[in-house]
Design an enzyme around this catalytic site. Sequence first.
Site, PDB file in Angstrom:
ATOM      1  N   TRP A  91      98.513  74.456   1.349  1.00  0.00           N
ATOM      2  CA  TRP A  91      99.076  74.336   2.604  1.00  0.00           C
ATOM      3  C   TRP A  91      99.704  75.765   3.126  1.00  0.00           C
ATOM      4  CZ3 TRP A  91     102.780  69.342   2.230  1.00  0.00           C
ATOM      5  CH2 TRP A  91     101.962  68.194   2.112  1.00  0.00           C
ATOM      6  N   GLU A 139      86.325  82.342  -2.242  1.00  0.00           N
ATOM      7  CA  GLU A 139      86.576  82.261  -0.753  1.00  0.00           C
ATOM      8  C   GLU A 139      86.492  83.731  -0.256  1.00  0.00           C
ATOM      9  OE1 GLU A 139      90.244  79.560  -0.162  1.00  0.00           O
ATOM     10  OE2 GLU A 139      91.065  81.336  -0.983  1.00  0.00           O
ATOM     11  N   HIS A 162      94.922  84.445  -5.052  1.00  0.00           N
ATOM     12  CA  HIS A 162      94.613  84.170  -3.767  1.00  0.00           C
ATOM     13  C   HIS A 162      94.529  85.504  -2.812  1.00  0.00           C
ATOM     14  CE1 HIS A 162      94.455  82.829   0.361  1.00  0.00           C
ATOM     15  NE2 HIS A 162      94.185  81.719  -0.138  1.00  0.00           N
TER      16      HIS A 162
END
Length: 256
Positions: free
Chosen positions: A13, A174, A101
């Site tokens: 989120w 990613e 990330h």
Amino acid sequence: MKQNVQRFVVANWKMYFSHAQALNWIEKNSKMLQELQNESNVSIIVCPSADSLSYIAHKLKQTTIMLGSQNCSAHENGAYTGQIAAQSLSEIGCKWCIIGHSEVRTACDETDLVLQSKIERLFEHHLSPIFCVGEKQEEYQHKTAQKKLKEQLAPLQRVLERQHQSKTVAIAYEPLWSIGTGKVASNDYLQELFGIIEQSMEPYQKQHSFVLLYGGSVDEINAVRLWQIPQIAGFLVGKASTDFQLLKKIVLSTRG
Ligand code: 13P
């Protein structure tokens, strides 16, 4: 090939919701989320921002939905203002934690050593990392993505080499140029890069378990073709995961 694979969808989120909005989302959707998990047999992991972790953990206690954190400290405890200890994550009820990330790597200038320590802290407290890797736009253009992924996997490999017990690790590929842009590479390209990840982790596979995830602009439409990538067991989803109906379609697109 995917018949016996445990499938995962991770909802990252990010900071899309305020605390109240996150609580409202979970109040409204936790029952449906559980039904979705039961019906699809996909393991769903919700990663809210740090402020809402405790409350959402409490709400998810009645369910089998798993909780993940978006980050953790590289330190065990001490004078580290604003950081969250892996021990606290474990006490709250997190089973997973996103590490490396690209948004954190960039904002916090994370070095390999920091990433290594974070993974170690998680293992010490029985959490599994969702370790993110991915090339930048220039690296994609200059065709150096393979080299980049191998370099990025090194801190994870170094930690795994020193583990005596078996660990479960999710590796999320990613591409940075895909995150939040709506641009998604072809399956052929992604398959080749997942092949590099598989190859790099092959020596560790006897002892440890790996879950390969794709992340970057996953939506309810492209999820169907992305799921054809043979190596992946699921998705790490950003924006689309904040909309229950979109999340549901993404979960249901991962057919066995
Ligand atoms: P988006 O799905 O919003 O592109 O974000 C991907 C991501 O960074 C998940 O960790």
